[in-house]
Design an enzyme around this catalytic site. Structure first.
Site, PDB file in Angstrom:
ATOM      1  N   HIS A 248       0.839  -1.206   0.000  1.00 30.47           N
ATOM      2  CA  HIS A 248       0.000   0.000   0.000  1.00 30.47           C
ATOM      3  C   HIS A 248       0.870   1.251   0.000  1.00 30.47           C
ATOM      4  O   HIS A 248       2.075   1.199   0.268  1.00 30.47           O
ATOM      5  CB  HIS A 248      -0.913   0.023   1.227  1.00 30.47           C
ATOM      6  CG  HIS A 248      -0.145   0.208   2.507  1.00 30.47           C
ATOM      7  ND1 HIS A 248       0.650  -0.782   3.037  1.00 30.47           N
ATOM      8  CD2 HIS A 248      -0.026   1.280   3.332  1.00 30.47           C
ATOM      9  CE1 HIS A 248       1.220  -0.335   4.147  1.00 30.47           C
ATOM     10  NE2 HIS A 248       0.840   0.910   4.343  1.00 30.47           N
TER      11      HIS A 248
ATOM     12  N   ASP B  94       0.580   4.936   2.060  1.00 28.37           N
ATOM     13  CA  ASP B  94      -0.154   5.328   3.268  1.00 28.37           C
ATOM     14  C   ASP B  94      -1.331   6.258   2.973  1.00 28.37           C
ATOM     15  O   ASP B  94      -1.181   7.278   2.286  1.00 28.37           O
ATOM     16  CB  ASP B  94       0.798   6.019   4.258  1.00 28.37           C
ATOM     17  CG  ASP B  94       1.772   5.013   4.860  1.00 28.37           C
ATOM     18  OD1 ASP B  94       1.370   3.861   5.118  1.00 28.37           O
ATOM     19  OD2 ASP B  94       2.950   5.391   5.070  1.00 28.37           O
TER      20      ASP B  94
ATOM     21  N   HIS C 273       4.759   0.060   0.206  1.00 28.68           N
ATOM     22  CA  HIS C 273       5.510  -0.756   1.160  1.00 28.68           C
ATOM     23  C   HIS C 273       4.620  -1.840   1.745  1.00 28.68           C
ATOM     24  O   HIS C 273       3.392  -1.788   1.644  1.00 28.68           O
ATOM     25  CB  HIS C 273       6.135   0.110   2.257  1.00 28.68           C
ATOM     26  CG  HIS C 273       5.148   0.908   3.056  1.00 28.68           C
ATOM     27  ND1 HIS C 273       4.512   2.012   2.554  1.00 28.68           N
ATOM     28  CD2 HIS C 273       4.676   0.741   4.316  1.00 28.68           C
ATOM     29  CE1 HIS C 273       3.708   2.507   3.466  1.00 28.68           C
ATOM     30  NE2 HIS C 273       3.766   1.749   4.551  1.00 28.68           N
TER      31      HIS C 273
ATOM     32  N   ARG D 210       5.473   6.127  14.146  1.00 36.05           N
ATOM     33  CA  ARG D 210       5.506   6.696  12.794  1.00 36.05           C
ATOM     34  C   ARG D 210       5.013   8.138  12.830  1.00 36.05           C
ATOM     35  O   ARG D 210       4.002   8.427  13.479  1.00 36.05           O
ATOM     36  CB  ARG D 210       4.628   5.886  11.841  1.00 36.05           C
ATOM     37  CG  ARG D 210       4.873   6.235  10.384  1.00 36.05           C
ATOM     38  CD  ARG D 210       3.982   5.422   9.462  1.00 36.05           C
ATOM     39  NE  ARG D 210       2.765   6.153   9.165  1.00 36.05           N
ATOM     40  CZ  ARG D 210       1.713   5.631   8.543  1.00 36.05           C
ATOM     41  NH1 ARG D 210       1.715   4.353   8.170  1.00 36.05           N
ATOM     42  NH2 ARG D 210       0.639   6.357   8.300  1.00 36.05           N
TER      43      ARG D 210
HETATM   44  C1  SIN Z   1       3.281   1.071   7.920  1.00 39.96           C
HETATM   45  O1  SIN Z   1       3.489   2.235   8.221  1.00 39.96           O
HETATM   46  O2  SIN Z   1       2.570   0.758   6.968  1.00 39.96           O
HETATM   47  C2  SIN Z   1       3.973  -0.014   8.741  1.00 39.96           C
HETATM   48  C3  SIN Z   1       5.332  -0.310   8.214  1.00 39.96           C
HETATM   49  C4  SIN Z   1       6.094  -1.246   9.109  1.00 39.96           C
HETATM   50  O3  SIN Z   1       5.629  -1.546  10.216  1.00 39.96           O
HETATM   51  O4  SIN Z   1       7.176  -1.683   8.725  1.00 39.96           O
END
Ligand code: SIN
Length: 276
Positions: A102, A104, A249, A264
């Protein structure tokens, strides 16, 4: 590309660079900020090791790149820091954030430009994150396929992703939705990137439902092509900063029931556009 005062070691030809020589806890001077920004634009995702960041320092680093985004659905778990999204998994988890490919919050009308993840705690092994270049995905398509996709737009929705997800009472809550070009032009690099993802994209607007489903399934498989990817093996206190405008990612949840924990910070972006 040479940088004056930072070292950037490329992970693969298409995507990913590991940066040395920057302490993210300190305010970045203009020259260092510009080099880090250039490294992000050049590599799609950049990584830093051995950082020590308080929530306020992580936010201050993020704010150099733009206003911070507050997640439309996730609980605000760090007191006084609603901009911090907690990324957490343990033996009680039913889901982890980002376990499918996806970009974000692409359901936002102005989706985040970038996300900065700082990992505090890791399982003994596993919990890598995979990143894929959507420039490489677009550029690998045939010319007729590029011409077919370029005028199209797609719907991105948060409802099926977020409803009931966090165990909060979300009755009466509405989640973001938006229509974005299937191929977007990056506002800084000017390069074209594929901009549909299996997490949020629900429909190509101009196609019949069955055509849209078939094309989206093809594109979701295409973006997973290994040559477009890099894979980051975290260490405690690593930071990853990815550009959601040209990168997807996937958080690898291969470590259940072990714990993984991090914070994050997400940076607001602009409305996606396509420029021929
Ligand atoms: C995310 O922000 O999508 C999670 C990425 C991760 O936990 O590596």
């Amino acid at each position: 590309m040479p940088y004056a005062s930072i070292q950037v070691d490329k992970l693969t030809p298409h995507i990913g660079g590991v940066i040395q020589g920057v302490d993210l806890a300190q305010p970045l001077d203009e020259a260092t900020f510009k080099q880090v920004h250039d490294a992000l634009i050049d590599n799609g995702v950049i990584f830093f090791r051995d950082q020590r960041l308080t929530p306020a320092q992580q936010k201050a680093f993020g704010r150099r790149f733009g206003e911070l985004h507050i997640h439309p659905a996730a609980p605000k778990e760090v007191p006084e820091h609603p901009e911090i999204l907690v990324i957490h998994a343990d033996e009680n988890s039913k889901h982890v954030a980002g376990e499918n490919w996806h970009s974000d919050v692409s359901c936002d009308p102005e989706p985040p430009m970038g996300s900065i993840l700082y990992i505090h705690e890791l399982p003994p092994v596993g919990g890598d994150t995979l990143f894929a270049s959507m420039y490489a995905a677009y550029e690998a398509l045939s010319e007729p396929m590029k011409r077919f996709l370029e005028p199209l737009t797609a719907r991105h929705e948060g409802e099926h992703v977020y409803r009931g997800r966090y165990g909060l009472d979300d009755k009466g809550k509405t989640f973001p939705k938006a229509e974005h070009p299937v191929v977007r032009t990056h506002p800084v690099s000017g390069r074209k990137a594929l901009y549909v993802n299996g997490g949020f994209t629900t429909r190509i607007v101009q196609l019949a439902r069955s055509e849209s489903d078939a094309v989206l399934q093809f594109l979701y498989r295409h973006v997973e092509t290994p040559e477009f990817q890099c894979r980051f093996r975290w260490q405690v206190n690593s930071v990853a900063f990815w550009d959601n405008r040209c990168v997807q990612h996937h958080a690898m949840w291969d470590y259940y029931p072990q714990r993984r924990h991090g914070h994050r910070v997400t940076i607001k972006g602009d409305r996606p556009f396509y420029r021929p």
